[in-house]
Design a protein around this motif. Structure first.
Motif, PDB file in Angstrom:
ATOM      1  N   LEU A  25       0.820  -1.203   0.000  1.00 16.71           N
ATOM      2  CA  LEU A  25       0.000   0.000   0.000  1.00 16.71           C
ATOM      3  C   LEU A  25       0.859   1.260   0.000  1.00 16.71           C
ATOM      4  CD1 LEU A  25      -2.809  -1.045   2.517  1.00 16.71           C
ATOM      5  CD2 LEU A  25      -2.889  -1.044   0.022  1.00 16.71           C
ATOM      6  N   ALA A  26       1.972   1.225   0.730  1.00 16.82           N
ATOM      7  CA  ALA A  26       2.859   2.392   0.766  1.00 16.82           C
ATOM      8  C   ALA A  26       3.484   2.643  -0.604  1.00 16.82           C
ATOM      9  CB  ALA A  26       3.943   2.189   1.820  1.00 16.82           C
ATOM     10  N   LEU A  27       3.983   1.589  -1.257  1.00 17.38           N
ATOM     11  CA  LEU A  27       4.567   1.740  -2.591  1.00 17.38           C
ATOM     12  C   LEU A  27       3.514   2.199  -3.591  1.00 17.38           C
ATOM     13  CD1 LEU A  27       6.927  -1.372  -2.860  1.00 17.38           C
ATOM     14  CD2 LEU A  27       7.613   1.033  -2.825  1.00 17.38           C
ATOM     15  N   ALA A  28       2.318   1.622  -3.491  1.00 18.16           N
ATOM     16  CA  ALA A  28       1.260   2.000  -4.428  1.00 18.16           C
ATOM     17  C   ALA A  28       0.850   3.455  -4.229  1.00 18.16           C
ATOM     18  CB  ALA A  28       0.057   1.072  -4.250  1.00 18.16           C
ATOM     19  N   ALA A  29       0.774   3.894  -2.980  1.00 13.02           N
ATOM     20  CA  ALA A  29       0.408   5.285  -2.705  1.00 13.02           C
ATOM     21  C   ALA A  29       1.488   6.241  -3.218  1.00 13.02           C
ATOM     22  CB  ALA A  29       0.185   5.478  -1.212  1.00 13.02           C
ATOM     23  N   ALA A  30       2.753   5.886  -2.994  1.00  9.21           N
ATOM     24  CA  ALA A  30       3.843   6.737  -3.476  1.00  9.21           C
ATOM     25  C   ALA A  30       3.855   6.789  -5.000  1.00  9.21           C
ATOM     26  CB  ALA A  30       5.182   6.217  -2.947  1.00  9.21           C
ATOM     27  N   ALA A  44      -9.697  17.962  -9.214  1.00  4.75           N
ATOM     28  CA  ALA A  44      -9.602  16.940  -8.169  1.00  4.75           C
ATOM     29  C   ALA A  44     -10.231  15.600  -8.554  1.00  4.75           C
ATOM     30  CB  ALA A  44     -10.216  17.464  -6.871  1.00  4.75           C
ATOM     31  N   PRO A  45     -11.422  15.573  -9.171  1.00  7.27           N
ATOM     32  CA  PRO A  45     -11.982  14.270  -9.547  1.00  7.27           C
ATOM     33  C   PRO A  45     -11.102  13.493 -10.524  1.00  7.27           C
ATOM     34  CG  PRO A  45     -13.681  15.943  -9.571  1.00  7.27           C
ATOM     35  CD  PRO A  45     -12.378  16.668  -9.412  1.00  7.27           C
ATOM     36  N   GLY A  46     -10.565  14.184 -11.532  1.00  3.85           N
ATOM     37  CA  GLY A  46      -9.688  13.511 -12.491  1.00  3.85           C
ATOM     38  C   GLY A  46      -8.388  13.052 -11.860  1.00  3.85           C
ATOM     39  N   LEU A  47      -7.827  13.902 -10.992  1.00  9.13           N
ATOM     40  CA  LEU A  47      -6.597  13.525 -10.299  1.00  9.13           C
ATOM     41  C   LEU A  47      -6.840  12.301  -9.408  1.00  9.13           C
ATOM     42  CD1 LEU A  47      -5.307  17.066  -9.285  1.00  9.13           C
ATOM     43  CD2 LEU A  47      -4.337  15.578 -11.033  1.00  9.13           C
ATOM     44  N   GLY A  48      -7.972  12.301  -8.715  1.00 10.53           N
ATOM     45  CA  GLY A  48      -8.286  11.168  -7.857  1.00 10.53           C
ATOM     46  C   GLY A  48      -8.492   9.893  -8.638  1.00 10.53           C
ATOM     47  N   ALA A  49      -9.187   9.981  -9.783  1.00 12.29           N
ATOM     48  CA  ALA A  49      -9.402   8.785 -10.604  1.00 12.29           C
ATOM     49  C   ALA A  49      -8.082   8.252 -11.156  1.00 12.29           C
ATOM     50  CB  ALA A  49     -10.361   9.118 -11.742  1.00 12.29           C
ATOM     51  N   GLY A  50      -7.216   9.150 -11.630  1.00 20.17           N
ATOM     52  CA  GLY A  50      -5.924   8.715 -12.141  1.00 20.17           C
ATOM     53  C   GLY A  50      -5.073   8.071 -11.069  1.00 20.17           C
ATOM     54  N   ALA A  51      -5.056   8.681  -9.884  1.00 22.33           N
ATOM     55  CA  ALA A  51      -4.280   8.105  -8.784  1.00 22.33           C
ATOM     56  C   ALA A  51      -4.824   6.741  -8.391  1.00 22.33           C
ATOM     57  CB  ALA A  51      -4.309   9.057  -7.582  1.00 22.33           C
ATOM     58  N   ALA A  52      -6.147   6.578  -8.397  1.00 24.24           N
ATOM     59  CA  ALA A  52      -6.737   5.291  -8.032  1.00 24.24           C
ATOM     60  C   ALA A  52      -6.368   4.208  -9.044  1.00 24.24           C
ATOM     61  CB  ALA A  52      -8.254   5.423  -7.931  1.00 24.24           C
ATOM     62  N   LEU A  53      -6.375   4.547 -10.329  1.00 19.07           N
ATOM     63  CA  LEU A  53      -6.018   3.564 -11.353  1.00 19.07           C
ATOM     64  C   LEU A  53      -4.562   3.134 -11.215  1.00 19.07           C
ATOM     65  CD1 LEU A  53      -7.857   5.039 -14.481  1.00 19.07           C
ATOM     66  CD2 LEU A  53      -8.441   2.955 -13.220  1.00 19.07           C
ATOM     67  N   VAL A  54      -3.671   4.091 -10.986  1.00 17.53           N
ATOM     68  CA  VAL A  54      -2.260   3.747 -10.810  1.00 17.53           C
ATOM     69  C   VAL A  54      -2.069   2.926  -9.539  1.00 17.53           C
ATOM     70  CG1 VAL A  54       0.052   4.691 -10.437  1.00 17.53           C
ATOM     71  CG2 VAL A  54      -1.487   5.773 -12.092  1.00 17.53           C
ATOM     72  N   PHE A  55      -2.733   3.318  -8.470  1.00 24.02           N
ATOM     73  CA  PHE A  55      -2.634   2.612  -7.195  1.00 24.02           C
ATOM     74  C   PHE A  55      -3.004   1.143  -7.361  1.00 24.02           C
ATOM     75  CE2 PHE A  55      -4.386   1.034  -3.241  1.00 24.02           C
ATOM     76  CZ  PHE A  55      -3.519   1.505  -2.269  1.00 24.02           C
ATOM     77  N   LEU A  56      -4.118   0.876  -8.001  1.00 22.70           N
ATOM     78  CA  LEU A  56      -4.575  -0.504  -8.164  1.00 22.70           C
ATOM     79  C   LEU A  56      -3.664  -1.284  -9.108  1.00 22.70           C
ATOM     80  CD1 LEU A  56      -8.396   0.205  -8.328  1.00 22.70           C
ATOM     81  CD2 LEU A  56      -7.171  -0.949  -6.489  1.00 22.70           C
ATOM     82  N   ALA A  57      -3.097  -0.613 -10.106  1.00 28.55           N
ATOM     83  CA  ALA A  57      -2.170  -1.307 -11.015  1.00 28.55           C
ATOM     84  C   ALA A  57      -0.893  -1.725 -10.295  1.00 28.55           C
ATOM     85  CB  ALA A  57      -1.840  -0.407 -12.204  1.00 28.55           C
ATOM     86  N   VAL A  58      -0.392  -0.860  -9.421  1.00 27.67           N
ATOM     87  CA  VAL A  58       0.847  -1.165  -8.698  1.00 27.67           C
ATOM     88  C   VAL A  58       0.625  -2.310  -7.705  1.00 27.67           C
ATOM     89  CG1 VAL A  58       2.524  -0.233  -7.046  1.00 27.67           C
ATOM     90  CG2 VAL A  58       1.785   1.146  -8.990  1.00 27.67           C
ATOM     91  N   VAL A  59      -0.563  -2.385  -7.125  1.00 28.92           N
ATOM     92  CA  VAL A  59      -0.841  -3.434  -6.142  1.00 28.92           C
ATOM     93  C   VAL A  59      -0.602  -4.820  -6.727  1.00 28.92           C
ATOM     94  CG1 VAL A  59      -2.736  -4.561  -4.880  1.00 28.92           C
ATOM     95  CG2 VAL A  59      -2.404  -2.096  -4.692  1.00 28.92           C
ATOM     96  N   THR A  60      -0.922  -5.017  -8.017  1.00 30.02           N
ATOM     97  CA  THR A  60      -0.793  -6.341  -8.628  1.00 30.02           C
ATOM     98  C   THR A  60       0.400  -6.449  -9.578  1.00 30.02           C
ATOM     99  OG1 THR A  60      -2.324  -5.683 -10.391  1.00 30.02           O
ATOM    100  CG2 THR A  60      -3.272  -6.754  -8.457  1.00 30.02           C
ATOM    101  N   GLU A  61       1.272  -5.446  -9.623  1.00 28.14           N
ATOM    102  CA  GLU A  61       2.429  -5.514 -10.529  1.00 28.14           C
ATOM    103  C   GLU A  61       3.454  -6.517  -9.996  1.00 28.14           C
ATOM    104  OE1 GLU A  61       5.461  -5.202 -13.095  1.00 28.14           O
ATOM    105  OE2 GLU A  61       5.809  -4.815 -10.965  1.00 28.14           O
ATOM    106  N   LEU A  62       3.954  -7.368 -10.875  1.00 27.74           N
ATOM    107  CA  LEU A  62       4.872  -8.434 -10.455  1.00 27.74           C
ATOM    108  C   LEU A  62       6.255  -8.310 -11.073  1.00 27.74           C
ATOM    109  CD1 LEU A  62       5.471 -11.178  -9.066  1.00 27.74           C
ATOM    110  CD2 LEU A  62       4.523 -12.290 -11.108  1.00 27.74           C
ATOM    111  N   THR A  63       6.330  -8.245 -12.402  1.00 25.61           N
ATOM    112  CA  THR A  63       7.617  -8.422 -13.085  1.00 25.61           C
ATOM    113  C   THR A  63       8.636  -7.350 -12.725  1.00 25.61           C
ATOM    114  OG1 THR A  63       6.278  -9.240 -14.917  1.00 25.61           O
ATOM    115  CG2 THR A  63       8.632  -8.961 -15.308  1.00 25.61           C
ATOM    116  N   ALA A  64       8.279  -6.078 -12.884  1.00 27.06           N
ATOM    117  CA  ALA A  64       9.221  -5.010 -12.579  1.00 27.06           C
ATOM    118  C   ALA A  64       9.590  -5.021 -11.102  1.00 27.06           C
ATOM    119  CB  ALA A  64       8.621  -3.654 -12.956  1.00 27.06           C
ATOM    120  N   THR A  65       8.639  -5.365 -10.248  1.00 26.57           N
ATOM    121  CA  THR A  65       8.919  -5.399  -8.809  1.00 26.57           C
ATOM    122  C   THR A  65       9.909  -6.491  -8.473  1.00 26.57           C
ATOM    123  OG1 THR A  65       6.635  -4.665  -8.476  1.00 26.57           O
ATOM    124  CG2 THR A  65       7.834  -5.416  -6.533  1.00 26.57           C
TER     125      THR A  65
END
Length: 476
Positions: free
Chosen positions: A280-285, A400-421
Motif C-alpha cells: 500500500l505504501a509503494l502504491a500510494a507513493a 480533483a476528480p480527475g486527479l483522484g481517478a488517475g491516482a486510483a487507477l495507478v494505485f490498483l495497477a501497482v498493487v498487482t504488478e509483479l515483473t518489474a517489482t
C-alpha cells in the motif's frame, strides 16, 4: 559489456530465439482469436439479446479483471498440475484477458443506432447476416482496440506463463537475467520483444483504417429492441454461466480451498499485514508521483495544443506499451552503469511504475482539464491572483476528480504488478505480488493464497468502476 553487431547477430539469430518467437506468436494469435469470439459473443448477448439478467451478467463478465492473470494461473495449476501445455496457457490467458475485448465491444454495441439493424431485418436479412454485414463493421475499431490490448498483455505476461512452464520471451528474459546475469543475451531477447510490440501497434493502425461509422441522424437513437432468443435462451444462459464459472468461480474457489489450508501451511499473519502495508505504501507513493507527472502533461495537451504537447502526450504511451520486464531491464542496466548507488532502490522502482502506468493517470486528468473552463482562471488572473495561488485555489479543486481517478487507477495497477517489482525492488522488500510469487514458486499454495486474496480484494473497486462506466443504455 558491449558485444558489437556480430555478437548481436549471434544472440538473435539462433534456434532458441526462433523457438521463443514461435511460442509467443502462436499464443498471442490464439489468445486474440479466442478472446475475440468470447468477448464479441458475450457482448452481443448482454447488449442485443433477450437473455435474462443482463445487468448481472455484465458485472460478472467484467469481474475476472479483478483476478490478476498470475493468480488465475496459480488457481488452475494448483488444481490441475498437468495444465502446463500450450492448451493450458491458451485457456488461462484467454480467461484472464477476454474482458479487454468484451468491455469496448459492449460499449460500442450500446452506442450503435439500431435503426440500421431494423432496416436490414426489414429487407429480409437473417439475424446472422445483420450481425455480419451491419453490426460487425461498426464494431471494427472497438474490436481491434480490444484485440491489441489482449496481444500486448500476452507479450508482457510473465507470472502466469512462468507458472505454467510455457516459455515465451518474457519468461526467457527473466530466466536469462536471473540465472546467469547475462545482460547482453537478455537485452537481445528484449529487443526482439520490442519489435513484436511495434509490429502489433502498426498492424492495429493499418487494420483500423480511416473509415468512420458515426451516425448522421439528429437527436437520440431509438431504444434497442432485444433480439428474442426463444429456444436458444437456455443454451445462451449455459454459455454465459460456463464462461463466468471458468473465468471467475474456478480461481475464487481455488483461493477459498487453499485459504482453508493456509494455517497449516505455516502462514504468518504478521508477515501478511507487513507485506500489505509495504504494498500500500509503494502504491500510494507511485500514485502520487505518477499523478503529479500526469498533471502538466494533461494540462498542456488541452490548454497548449500543438505538436510539442501532442508529441509529449503520445510519448507517454510508448512506455506503457512495452512489457514490464523490458522497462525493468532497461532501468537495471541504466542504474548499474550510470548511477550504481540507485540500483535496487525505491526511486528506481517508482520510476518503473511511472513509465508503465503514466497513461492511466493522464487519461482521466486530461478529461478533467477538458471539462474545466479556463474562464475561472482568467478571471482570477485579472483580479491579480498569482499563478501559485490560482493553482491552489482554482485549478486543483476543479481537477480533483480527475486527479483522484488517475491516482486510483495507478494505485490498483501497482498493487498487482509483479515483473518489474521482482527485478527492481530493494533487497528484503516484499509486496503482495512478490510474496505470493515466492510462496507459489515453492509450491506452498496454502501460504500463497492469502496474498492472492488480498490482491483480488484490492482490485475489486476498479472492476466495479469499469462495470458501471460501460453499463449504459436500457439494460433490464
Amino acid at each position: 559489456m558491449d558485444v558489437g553487431w556480430a555478437g548481436v547477430r549471434e544472440l538473435v539469430f539462433r534456434p532458441r530465439v526462433a523457438e521463443l518467437l514461435w511460442n509467443t506468436t502462436r499464443l498471442a494469435l490464439g489468445t486474440v482469436a479466442v478472446c475475440a469470439v468470447l468477448g464479441v459473443g458475450a457482448a452481443w448477448l448482454v447488449a442485443r439479446s433477450s437473455v435474462p439478467g443482463r445487468r448481472l451478467w455484465h458485472v460478472l463478465l467484467v469481474a475476472p479483471l479483478a483476478v490478476p492473470a498470475f493468480v488465475n494461473s496459480f488457481a488452475w495449476i494448483s488444481l490441475l498440475p498437468g495444465l502446463d501445455t500450450y492448451a493450458g496457457a491458451l485457456l488461462v490467458v484467454s480467461l484472464s484477458y477476454f474482458p479487454f475485448v468484451y468491455l469496448p465491444v459492449v460499449a460500442a454495441f450500446r452506442g450503435l443506432d439500431p435503426a440500421l439493424e431494423e432496416t436490414a431485418r426489414g429487407l429480409g436479412l437473417s439475424g446472422w447476416a445483420v450481425f455480419r454485414r451491419v453490426q460487425l463493421p461498426q464494431l471494427r475499431v472497438a474490436l481491434l482496440g480490444g484485440a491489441l490490448l489482449v496481444a500486448l498483455h500476452v507479450l508482457a505476461e510473465f507470472g502466469a506463463l512462468q507458472m505454467l512452464r510455457y516459455p515465451t520471451f518474457t519468461t526467457a528474459i527473466y530466466d536469462q537475467y536471473r540465472a546467469t546475469f547475462n545482460g547482453p543475451a537478455a537485452t537481445a531477447l528484449a529487443g526482439v520483444l520490442i519489435l513484436l510490440c511495434l509490429v502489433l501497434l502498426l498492424a492495429e493502425v493499418r487494420l483500423r483504417g480511416h473509415r468512420g461509422y458515426a451516425g448522421s441522424g439528429r437527436g437520440a437513437a431509438r431504444p434497442v429492441r432485444p433480439v428474442e432468443l426463444g429456444a436458444l435462451t437456455g443454451p445462451a444462459l449455459l454459455a454465459l454461466a460456463g464462461l463466468v464459472g471458468l473465468a471467475l468461480l474456478v480461481p475464487l474457489g481455488a483461493l477459498a480451498y487453499w485459504l482453508a489450508g493456509g494455517a497449516s501451511a505455516g502462514l504468518s499473519w504478521g508477515d501478511l499485514a507487513a507485506t500489505t502495508g509495504t504494498t500500500l505504501a509503494l502504491a500510494a507513493a507511485a500514485a502520487a508521483v505518477t499523478t503529479a507527472m500526469a498533471l502538466p502533461t494533461g494540462w498542456l495537451a488541452v490548454r497548449a495544443r500543438g505538436r510539442t504537447a501532442t508529441l509529449l502526450e503520445r510519448a507517454t504511451y510508448v512506455g506503457s506499451s512495452l512489457p514490464g520486464i523490458v522497462v525493468a531491464l532497461a532501468l537495471v542496466t541504466l542504474s548499474i552503469r550510470a548511477t550504481p548507488w540507485l540500483y535496487q532502490t525505491v526511486p528506481v522502482l517508482l520510476a518503473a511504475y511511472a513509465i508503465l502506468f503514466l497513461p492511466r493517470a493522464i487519461v482521466p486528468v486530461r478529461a478533467a482539464v477538458e471539462q474545466s473552463p479556463p474562464l475561472y482562471d482568467d478571471v482570477a488572473a485579472s483580479l491579480g491572483s498569482s499563478g501559485a495561488d490560482r493553482l491552489r485555489r482554482i485549478t486543483l479543486p476543479l481537477l480533483a476528480p480527475g486527479l483522484g481517478a488517475g491516482a486510483a487507477l495507478v494505485f490498483l495497477a501497482v498493487v498487482t504488478e509483479l515483473t518489474a517489482t521482482l527485478l527492481l525492488a530493494p533487497t528484503g522488500t516484499a509486496t503482495l505480488a512478490t510474496a505470493f510469487w515466492s510462496a507459489s514458486s515453492a509450491l506452498s499454495y496454502g501460504a500463497a493464497a492469502p496474498y492472492a486474496a488480498v490482491m483480488v480484494l484490492l482490485s475489486a473497486p476498479a472492476t466495479v468502476l469499469l462495470s458501471r462506466h460501460t453499463r449504459r443504455g436500457p439494460t433490464p
